[in-house]
Design an enzyme around this catalytic site. Structure first.
Site, PDB file in Angstrom:
ATOM      1  N   GLU A  48      54.931  50.987  -3.679  1.00 59.17           N
ATOM      2  CA  GLU A  48      54.992  50.215  -2.413  1.00 59.17           C
ATOM      3  C   GLU A  48      56.016  49.234  -2.443  1.00 59.17           C
ATOM      4  OE1 GLU A  48      54.118  50.932   0.421  1.00 59.17           O
ATOM      5  OE2 GLU A  48      52.744  52.730   0.250  1.00 59.17           O
ATOM      6  N   ASP A  66      55.235  45.700   7.006  1.00 62.17           N
ATOM      7  CA  ASP A  66      54.361  45.666   5.799  1.00 62.17           C
ATOM      8  C   ASP A  66      54.767  44.634   4.843  1.00 62.17           C
ATOM      9  OD1 ASP A  66      53.446  48.182   6.609  1.00 62.17           O
ATOM     10  OD2 ASP A  66      55.128  49.495   5.572  1.00 62.17           O
TER      11      ASP A  66
END
Ligand code: NAG
Ligand code: NAG
Ligand code: NAG
Length: 137
Positions: A48, A66
């Protein structure tokens, strides 16, 4: 405006911490992540955010973004404003610091609600895949 933005990016880049695998394991252990799921968490974080505490995701098609080590989304979980809010009751800045305690607490909350499926990085790169070796950490 542009000058300020560039300046801000440079400052963020300078402060950002990128953990190597064993540092990451140590950080996650200190935050109480369970040992039996440690390799999944390491895989998730590596995919990620490349284990970068200050990682800022691209703006998604739906306008959300994000943030940080766990790439926490501002649509539901962290507040883009200066005031703590959303489901984790934190600001997005809170989850992009080198102190990962708030980000970790929020990630655990997301996990409790959705499991690892909440993260595309885990679904695409970790689910049913060989997980990272942390035996030397
Ligand atoms: C926005 O897009 C991101 C990435 O595609 C996704 O993870 C998130 O669930 C979406 N949020 C909404 C409210 O559609
Ligand atoms: C949310 O966080 C703020 C600041 O950390 C705190 O003052 C407030 O009590 C929290 N609210 C809830 C509902 O936990
Ligand atoms: C894109 C990316 O970072 N992929 C990584 C996902 O995680 C596995 C296991 O840690 C790595 O081997 C990949 O390089």
């Amino acid at each position: 405006m542009m000058k300020f933005l560039i300046f801000a990016l440079v400052v963020v880049a300078c402060q950002a911490k990128e953990f190597n695998r064993c540092q990451l394991v140590r950080e996650l252990r200190a935050q109480g992540f369970p040992e039996d799921k440690m390799r999944d968490w390491v895989c998730l974080v590596e995919n990620e955010s490349h284990s970068r505490t200050h990682q800022l995701g691209r703006v998604n098609k739906n306008g959300s973004r994000d943030y940080g080590l766990f790439q926490i989304n501002d649509k539901y979980w962290c507040s883009k404003t200066g005031t703590a809010g959303k489901d984790c009751n934190v600001t997005c800045a809170d989850v992009t610091t080198d102190d990962i305690s708030k980000a970790s607490k929020c990630a655990k909350k997301i996990f409790k609600r959705h499991g690892f499926m909440a993260w595309y990085g885990w679904r695409n790169h970790c689910q049913n895949k060989p997980l990272p070796d942390i035996s030397s950490c």
